[in-house]
Structures are given as C-alpha cells and as structure tokens.
Enzyme design. Structure first.
Site, PDB file in Angstrom:
ATOM      1  N   ILE A  16       0.781  -1.232   0.023  1.00  0.00           N
ATOM      2  CA  ILE A  16      -0.116  -0.117  -0.052  1.00  0.00           C
ATOM      3  C   ILE A  16       0.682   1.279  -0.140  1.00  0.00           C
ATOM      4  O   ILE A  16       0.235   2.424  -0.124  1.00  0.00           O
ATOM      5  CB  ILE A  16      -1.232   0.211   0.953  1.00  0.00           C
ATOM      6  N   GLY A  17       2.182   1.076   0.043  1.00  0.00           N
ATOM      7  CA  GLY A  17       2.956   2.514   0.021  1.00  0.00           C
ATOM      8  C   GLY A  17       4.423   1.922  -0.184  1.00  0.00           C
ATOM      9  O   GLY A  17       4.621   0.872   0.386  1.00  0.00           O
ATOM     10  N   ARG A  18       5.213   2.865  -0.398  1.00  0.00           N
ATOM     11  CA  ARG A  18       6.760   2.735  -0.487  1.00  0.00           C
ATOM     12  C   ARG A  18       7.422   3.907  -0.255  1.00  0.00           C
ATOM     13  O   ARG A  18       6.748   4.925  -0.521  1.00  0.00           O
ATOM     14  CB  ARG A  18       7.164   2.307  -2.161  1.00  0.00           C
ATOM     15  N   GLY A  19       8.442   3.851   0.596  1.00  0.00           N
ATOM     16  CA  GLY A  19       9.545   4.828   1.067  1.00  0.00           C
ATOM     17  C   GLY A  19      10.794   4.702   0.792  1.00  0.00           C
ATOM     18  O   GLY A  19      11.209   3.740  -0.048  1.00  0.00           O
ATOM     19  N   GLY A  22      11.960   1.151   2.600  1.00  0.00           N
ATOM     20  CA  GLY A  22      11.222   0.010   2.269  1.00  0.00           C
ATOM     21  C   GLY A  22      10.003   0.293   2.031  1.00  0.00           C
ATOM     22  O   GLY A  22       9.389   1.133   1.279  1.00  0.00           O
ATOM     23  N   LYS A  39       5.017  -1.984   8.337  1.00  0.00           N
ATOM     24  CA  LYS A  39       6.200  -1.175   7.794  1.00  0.00           C
ATOM     25  C   LYS A  39       7.490  -1.818   7.595  1.00  0.00           C
ATOM     26  O   LYS A  39       7.907  -2.074   8.809  1.00  0.00           O
ATOM     27  CB  LYS A  39       6.104   0.322   8.561  1.00  0.00           C
ATOM     28  N   ASP A 133       8.678  16.709  11.971  1.00  0.00           N
ATOM     29  CA  ASP A 133       8.408  16.853  10.473  1.00  0.00           C
ATOM     30  C   ASP A 133       6.965  16.946  10.230  1.00  0.00           C
ATOM     31  O   ASP A 133       6.191  15.932   9.638  1.00  0.00           O
ATOM     32  CB  ASP A 133       8.954  15.500   9.876  1.00  0.00           C
TER      33      ASP A 133
END
Length: 275
Positions: A16-19, A22, A39, A133
């Site tokens: 569902i996501g990528r950073g 990872g 995560k 942040d």
C-alpha cells in the site's frame, strides 16, 4: 517479505506504500480478524548514522505514545539482521495533503482537523517528544475518520535540558530557530502545524522559494502575510491564531495546549467576523 516469526501471526496482503527504506503492506491477523499496516524497513539501506538512530528511536517513541486516538499506534515489532518490521494502524489511502487539494476546505473543516492535530501534538509534548516533521503528508486518517499523526522517524526526545538540535524537517514547514541551527523545543512543531493550517486555508504555503535555500531564507524573514485575493473570505479569528502559531519569537509562540483553547478552535471554526 515477512519474517518467519511475523508470518506465524499475520498474513501478507497487498502493498500500500513505498518509501526510501522499504515498503508498507496490509497484513491480516486471523486471531483478531483485524487488518493492520506493516512497515518493513531494509536496514541495509541505512548507511547514515542519523538514519540508523531514527530507525532505533521510531518504535520506542511510538510505543511510548500509544495508544492515542490522534497518533498512529504501534502493535508489534519484528527485527532481524536485515529488516525491521512494525505493525501499526492501517490508515486510509490518503493523507491531509489529499484533503487540502479538495475544493470544499472550509474553516469548520480546517478547525476540526487542527483540533485533532493539536490534541496529538499536545500528547507528544507532554512526553517530551518533538515530532520535527509535521506536514500534511505525515497526517493520516483511520477508517473511523480520526486524524492520526504518523511517521515518527524524525522525532526525538527533548531530554533533561528540554531542547533538541539539528536541521530536521521539510523546508516549507520548518521553524526558523531550526533553520538557524539553534537549540529548539516542542514549539517548533507548533510553527509547522501553523503552516499546515495556513496551507489548508490558502492552498499555498506562507513562505516559498524555488529551492530549499530560498525557502529557508523566506522562513528566516518570517513575514507572515495574508494576501487579500486568497484570504478575502477568511475570518479574523483564524488569522489571529495563525499569528500566534507562526510567530518568530519562540517565547511568544503559543504551545499546543494554548492553541486548543483558542476561540476559533473551541467554536469549531464557526465565525462571521472579518478583517
């Protein structure tokens, strides 16, 4: 890829996501019949000592702050030589940034979001934690519609001295004392939250430039303006709150608790007075 220990408790579903370090995947826990986000961080990509320190701090900070209705909660952690996997709240596939892009952002809606954001920040600050942040991309929503502060990878404890240092954050949202390299406290988060509120109402940040350096210069000048073509229909009350949050003088800048007591927040953004 889930570790063997994690596989005993959770079933891997879709990504569902990528950073940078990872991926985030949905996982399902058969024993509770609940879905969570996993995560997964590849520790081999963390060559910078600061990144490694953030990796170590994030789960500790999230554990300390959990549970709170306005903070992404951590439920489980699995670690191997190469990976760190955190089981956290599964949030909706959009952030506050996506909400800002919608055409119907009203003062009552912005006040509701800001109240939840400040409740989460006040909770962090009571524990001596500064997020560092705060920006729309790091503000999520669960499937009950609760606003959730996430991504504590840049967070730190203020410690016994009550201050932190280091240029951390995102240029548009970072406080001037952070840019100047001074020791700073939890009020750096309040400045960032004030910029978030400004962006919610205006659709643009109060300080901008073509490069990070130009943005930092604008932040340091700190000339908070309310262009009439953008703020014509914005109330005097919220402008007053913005001046108290986006205030260069840290001693005069309001705390998260003070923001929560501002009339514009208490009245849910319902106001008819104008400049």
């Amino acid at each position: 890829m889930l570790s063997e220990t994690l596989k005993n408790k959770y079933q891997l579903c879709e990504e569902i996501g990528r950073g940078r370090f990872g991926v985030i995947s949905r996982v399902f826990c058969p024993s509770t019949q609940s879905s969570f986000a996993c995560k997964s961080i590849d520790k081999r990509l963390l060559s910078d000592p600061t990144d490694r320190e953030c990796l170590e701090n994030e789960p500790k900070i999230m554990t300390l702050l959990s549970p709170h209705s306005n903070i992404v909660q951590i439920y489980d952690m699995f670690e191997s030589d190469d990976t760190l996997q955190l089981i956290i709240d599964l949030c909706q596939p959009f952030t506050l940034y996506d909400k800002i892009l919608e055409p119907d952002m009203s003062e009552p809606k912005a006040a509701a979001y800001m109240q939840q954001l400040m409740l989460g920040l006040a909770h962090c600050h009571r524990f001596g934690i500064v997020h560092r942040d705060i920006k729309p991309d790091n503000i999520f929503f669960d499937f009950r519609g609760n606003l959730k502060i996430g991504d504590f990878g840049s967070s730190t404890w203020l410690g016994e001295v009550g201050t932190a240092d280091g240029l951390v954050g995102t240029p548009y949202y970072v406080a001037p004392e952070v840019v100047m390299g001074r020791a700073y406290n939890e009020k750096a988060d309040v400045w960032s939250a004030g910029v978030v509120l400004y962006v919610m109402l205006a659709g643009v940040p109060p300080f901008y430039g073509e490069t990070a350096e130009e943005i930092f210069e604008a932040v340091l000048r700190g000339n908070l303006r309310f262009p009439s073509r953008i703020f014509r229909s914005v109330s005097a009350e919220v402008k007053d709150l913005l001046r108290k949050m986006i205030c260069r003088d840290v001693s005069r800048r309001w705390s998260a608790e003070q923001v929560l007591r501002h009339p514009w927040i208490l009245n849910g953004g319902e106001t008819i007075s104008m400049d």
